[in-house]
Design an enzyme around this catalytic site. Structure first.
Site, PDB file in Angstrom:
ATOM      1  N   ASP A  12       0.870  -1.158   0.000  1.00 40.10           N
ATOM      2  CA  ASP A  12       0.000   0.000   0.000  1.00 40.10           C
ATOM      3  C   ASP A  12       0.920   1.225   0.000  1.00 40.10           C
ATOM      4  OD1 ASP A  12      -2.440   1.604   0.491  1.00 40.10           O
ATOM      5  OD2 ASP A  12      -1.497   1.937   2.439  1.00 40.10           O
ATOM      6  N   ASP A  14      -0.152   5.056   0.762  1.00 45.63           N
ATOM      7  CA  ASP A  14      -0.427   6.117   1.731  1.00 45.63           C
ATOM      8  C   ASP A  14      -0.519   5.567   3.148  1.00 45.63           C
ATOM      9  OD1 ASP A  14      -0.831   8.284  -0.266  1.00 45.63           O
ATOM     10  OD2 ASP A  14      -2.435   6.956  -0.925  1.00 45.63           O
ATOM     11  N   ASP A 171      -1.316  -0.487   6.077  1.00 41.75           N
ATOM     12  CA  ASP A 171      -1.459   0.258   7.325  1.00 41.75           C
ATOM     13  C   ASP A 171      -2.898   0.354   7.801  1.00 41.75           C
ATOM     14  OD1 ASP A 171      -2.467   3.492   6.905  1.00 41.75           O
ATOM     15  OD2 ASP A 171      -2.070   2.284   5.137  1.00 41.75           O
TER      16      ASP A 171
END
Length: 231
Positions: A12, A14, A171
């Site tokens: 991922d 961001d 995240d």
């Protein structure tokens, strides 16, 4: 073949590779302010961490009764975001070290993000991560954003990898759910500490509750090496 055999790593972007959430928050705050919604707070922003820009804005339209179309709002937010992304995006140092280690060992890598392709490109170029991460999938290119598995499955397809041989680094809870739905292993590094107990994270193969403060390139590499032996 890489030193990790057939394993590939899908990141991922961001909140995982880069600390872009402050830029997304500021872009969102400016956008909502333009449409008459003042005082959008960081706490309100946090509920959208891990959700694609388009899905976030669709929710804003309902929540704040915005008169503009989703397409118009996406364009405005992206304009604000790109102004910030090109110059103000910070890479988490241990994540950069991890990417460089993987590249040096010949491990195939991809980025699968809920951001627009233009935003992903701006961040990777501005942070020089584009030297290592050339396979990129935006949620705009697939039918469904996270928590659906589409972006991860498309990343695996472009890498020529079996989903079962892919390890996702994420995240956010929707991303962990997407990795599980894709049949991929997941290293979860929660950006929002309060979300570490989210049920989606229980499916992660490695959950670092301390987030980026707990993540190290060396420990992540050792875990991957052990994961390969367990394959």
């Amino acid at each position: 073949m890489s030193s990790l055999g057939t394993l590939s790593v899908v990141f991922d972007l961001d909140g995982t590779l880069v600390d872009s959430e402050p830029n997304y928050y500021e872009a969102g705050r400016r956008t909502l302010e333009e449409y008459g919604v003042p005082d959008f707070t960081w706490e309100e922003h946090e509920r959208y961490v891990g959700i694609s820009t388009r899905e976030t804005i669709a929710d804003w339209r309902r929540r704040y009764l915005l008169p503009a179309s989703v397409d118009e709002l996406v364009a405005v937010k992206n304009r604000h975001y790109l102004e910030l992304a090109r110059t103000k995006t910070t890479v988490f140092p241990e994540m950069r070290a991890f990417v460089e280690r993987l590249a040096g060992e010949g491990v195939p890598m991809a980025v699968a993000s809920g951001s627009s392709a233009e935003a992903i490109g701006a961040i990777l170029a501005g942070t020089e991560l584009d030297a290592y991460l050339r396979t990129v999938v935006s949620a705009d290119e697939v039918a469904r954003g996270k928590p659906a598995p589409d972006v991860f499955l498309e990343a695996a397809r472009r890498l020529g990898a079996d989903p079962a041989d892919c390890v996702v680094v994420e995240d956010a809870a929707p991303g962990a759910a997407a990795a599980h739905a894709a049949g991929m292993r997941c290293v979860a590094v929660p950006y929002v500490a309060a979300q570490a107990d989210a049920p989606e994270f229980t499916t992660a193969d490695l959950l670092l509750r301390g987030g980026q403060a707990e993540f190290t390139a060396r420990a992540a590499w050792d875990w991957l090496a052990a994961a390969r032996r367990r394959t």
